[in-house]
Design a protein around this motif. Structure first.
Motif, PDB file in Angstrom:
ATOM      1  N   LEU A  43     -23.971  51.416 -58.472  1.00 49.18           N
ATOM      2  CA  LEU A  43     -25.186  50.884 -59.083  1.00 49.18           C
ATOM      3  C   LEU A  43     -26.585  51.183 -58.047  1.00 49.18           C
ATOM      4  O   LEU A  43     -27.741  50.808 -57.936  1.00 49.18           O
ATOM      5  N   GLY A  44     -25.943  51.557 -56.573  1.00 48.58           N
ATOM      6  CA  GLY A  44     -27.249  52.038 -56.046  1.00 48.58           C
ATOM      7  C   GLY A  44     -27.355  50.870 -54.235  1.00 48.58           C
ATOM      8  O   GLY A  44     -28.430  50.290 -53.986  1.00 48.58           O
ATOM      9  N   ARG A  45     -26.382  49.830 -54.785  1.00 48.66           N
ATOM     10  CA  ARG A  45     -26.677  49.288 -54.347  1.00 48.66           C
ATOM     11  C   ARG A  45     -25.922  49.170 -52.784  1.00 48.66           C
ATOM     12  O   ARG A  45     -24.912  49.493 -52.709  1.00 48.66           O
ATOM     13  N   CYS A  46     -26.765  48.127 -51.411  1.00 49.93           N
ATOM     14  CA  CYS A  46     -26.187  48.495 -50.051  1.00 49.93           C
ATOM     15  C   CYS A  46     -24.595  48.109 -50.421  1.00 49.93           C
ATOM     16  O   CYS A  46     -24.495  46.543 -50.772  1.00 49.93           O
ATOM     17  N   THR A  47     -23.466  48.576 -50.158  1.00 48.68           N
ATOM     18  CA  THR A  47     -21.826  48.229 -49.667  1.00 48.68           C
ATOM     19  C   THR A  47     -21.505  47.302 -48.462  1.00 48.68           C
ATOM     20  O   THR A  47     -21.045  46.751 -47.916  1.00 48.68           O
ATOM     21  N   ALA A  48     -22.367  48.527 -47.422  1.00 49.30           N
ATOM     22  CA  ALA A  48     -21.963  48.606 -46.350  1.00 49.30           C
ATOM     23  C   ALA A  48     -22.958  49.497 -45.243  1.00 49.30           C
ATOM     24  O   ALA A  48     -23.912  50.151 -46.050  1.00 49.30           O
ATOM     25  N   VAL A  49     -22.908  49.180 -44.081  1.00 52.27           N
ATOM     26  CA  VAL A  49     -23.866  49.444 -42.739  1.00 52.27           C
ATOM     27  C   VAL A  49     -23.237  51.044 -42.366  1.00 52.27           C
ATOM     28  O   VAL A  49     -22.469  49.937 -41.532  1.00 52.27           O
ATOM     29  N   VAL A  50     -23.316  52.151 -42.008  1.00 47.53           N
ATOM     30  CA  VAL A  50     -22.135  53.002 -41.349  1.00 47.53           C
ATOM     31  C   VAL A  50     -24.068  53.235 -40.335  1.00 47.53           C
ATOM     32  O   VAL A  50     -24.961  54.170 -40.910  1.00 47.53           O
ATOM     33  N   PRO A  51     -23.849  52.779 -39.032  1.00 46.92           N
ATOM     34  CA  PRO A  51     -25.570  52.981 -38.321  1.00 46.92           C
ATOM     35  C   PRO A  51     -25.848  55.253 -37.872  1.00 46.92           C
ATOM     36  O   PRO A  51     -24.453  55.472 -37.510  1.00 46.92           O
ATOM     37  N   VAL A  52     -27.233  54.897 -38.460  1.00 50.06           N
ATOM     38  CA  VAL A  52     -27.105  56.889 -38.079  1.00 50.06           C
ATOM     39  C   VAL A  52     -27.603  56.833 -36.858  1.00 50.06           C
ATOM     40  O   VAL A  52     -28.076  56.623 -35.419  1.00 50.06           O
ATOM     41  N   ASP A  53     -26.626  57.712 -36.363  1.00 48.35           N
ATOM     42  CA  ASP A  53     -26.158  57.932 -35.306  1.00 48.35           C
ATOM     43  C   ASP A  53     -25.984  59.495 -34.427  1.00 48.35           C
ATOM     44  O   ASP A  53     -25.179  60.075 -34.631  1.00 48.35           O
ATOM     45  N   PRO A  54     -27.347  60.360 -34.445  1.00 46.78           N
ATOM     46  CA  PRO A  54     -27.218  61.450 -34.215  1.00 46.78           C
ATOM     47  C   PRO A  54     -26.961  61.709 -32.876  1.00 46.78           C
ATOM     48  O   PRO A  54     -26.856  63.429 -31.959  1.00 46.78           O
ATOM     49  N   TRP A  55     -26.351  60.777 -32.134  1.00 49.80           N
ATOM     50  CA  TRP A  55     -25.810  61.319 -31.052  1.00 49.80           C
ATOM     51  C   TRP A  55     -24.762  61.053 -30.638  1.00 49.80           C
ATOM     52  O   TRP A  55     -23.544  61.368 -28.954  1.00 49.80           O
ATOM     53  N   THR A  56     -23.483  61.158 -32.201  1.00 53.12           N
ATOM     54  CA  THR A  56     -22.318  60.628 -31.668  1.00 53.12           C
ATOM     55  C   THR A  56     -21.903  62.220 -31.693  1.00 53.12           C
ATOM     56  O   THR A  56     -20.723  61.763 -30.438  1.00 53.12           O
TER      57      THR A  56
END
Length: 348
Positions: A330-343
């Motif tokens: 339904l488009g609801r947030c269930t978890a956060v995966v940090p945006v990390d272009p330096w990975t």
């Protein structure tokens, strides 16, 4: 923030009061509750309590995003991924855990997934695309489209339900750039700390990154002013009447890319717009109230820009991940995966 999805639930439309609150936070995600309350006609405590409810349910959230200066410095690619039969959901779930893959979507197209990848350098991005991604179980084929210019609209997009006077009162007015130096280790720590909650206070951030509140405040002001970071507020879009989205692949003369991209940023449907290196030299992602809105939008696009031809268009079936947020059906947030272009390792 965990939301349980029964698989049979239908999206509920948010109230007008909730939409006004979210719109206010889209205009200025870190505005004080006093200013937010004044804009929407509510006392600060009530505004804060309503936001806490929306955030806890995964229906809306604030976060930090890479600003224009960082986007110019990064390497970005849009990926069309074919999956082995029956593997698309598992592949999407696996890719959603990667910090450098900021968006993952199921699409109705000749391929299964549309993915946005970002890295600190082209060699790092190339290593991932050529070596790591093809080894992901279930991935059958990858087509890569390298962005040469990103006309970022995601931090500008908003619901546009507040009256113009209230919206103008909340508008962000960053100061002049104070520095041109690159983001350092502390800046990156701040960026990552704000990903889970773009409204995190200075004292909380100071504890997280191990710096003084004054240092945190000064750093954030500089990062915003120089265009290294920006803040955004997003929501389960179907609950605001945006029930669908689409990806358009455009062709046009290279000399008109800049003019066209900037003009498209003003369209209320625009989510992301980028110039590409290939013969399909512009990508445009749009929000739609329903799939039936796609054809009128294409007609309007070709009438407004006679030099543009639509090479392909694809409806998004489901968003598995949206700028670091893992979403339910339904488009609801269930978890956060940090945006990390330096990975990915940065090569010299």
């Amino acid at each position: 923030m965990i939301v349980q999805d029964s698989g049979t639930e239908s999206p509920r439309l948010l109230s007008e009061a909730d939409l006004e609150l979210i719109d206010a936070l889209q205009i200025n995600p870190r505005a004080s509750w006093v200013d937010i309350g004044a804009a929407i006609g509510a006392d600060p405590v009530t505004a804060a309590r309503r936001w806490q409810r929306l955030n806890a349910s995964g229906e809306a959230w604030t976060t930090v995003a890479l600003g224009q200066r960082q986007m110019h410095a990064m390497s970005m690619a849009f990926l069309e991924i074919d999956c082995e039969a029956g593997a698309a959901v598992d592949v999407a779930d696996r890719l959603a855990t990667a910090g450098h893959l900021i968006t993952v979507q199921h699409v109705a197209a000749g391929h299964d997934l549309f993915v946005i990848a970002v890295a600190a350098s082209m060699p790092a991005l190339a290593d991932y695309l050529l070596t790591d991604l093809p080894r992901v179980p279930g991935v059958a084929k990858v087509r890569t489209h390298v962005a040469t210019r990103v006309f970022e609209a995601s931090c500008r997009w908003r619901l546009r339900v507040l009256p113009p006077r209230a919206a103008a009162a909340l508008a962000r007015r960053p100061g002049p750039p104070e520095s041109t130096r690159r983001m350092d280790a502390l800046d990156r720590l701040l960026f990552k700390a704000l990903l889970a909650d773009g409204r995190a206070g200075y004292s909380e951030l100071a504890r997280t990154v191990g710096a003084s509140e004054r240092t945190v405040q000064r750093r954030l002001s500089r990062l915003v002013a120089t265009g290294d970071i920006d803040f955004r507020c997003d929501l389960a879009r179907s609950q605001a009447g945006w029930h669908s989205s689409a990806i358009l692949w455009l062709r046009m003369p290279d000399g008109l890319l800049e003019e066209t991209g900037r003009a498209l940023l003003g369209w209320p449907e625009t989510r992301t717009c980028a110039a590409l290196a290939g013969t399909r030299n512009m990508l445009l992602t749009v929000g739609l109230h329903g799939v039936s809105d796609l054809h009128p939008l294409v007609v309007r696009l070709e009438e407004r820009f006679p030099h543009v031809s639509v090479a392909d268009r694809q409806i998004v079936l489901r968003q598995a991940k949206l700028y670091g947020r893992v979403l339910d059906r339904l488009g609801r947030c269930t978890a956060v995966v940090p945006v990390d272009p330096w990975t990915l390792p940065r090569h010299a």
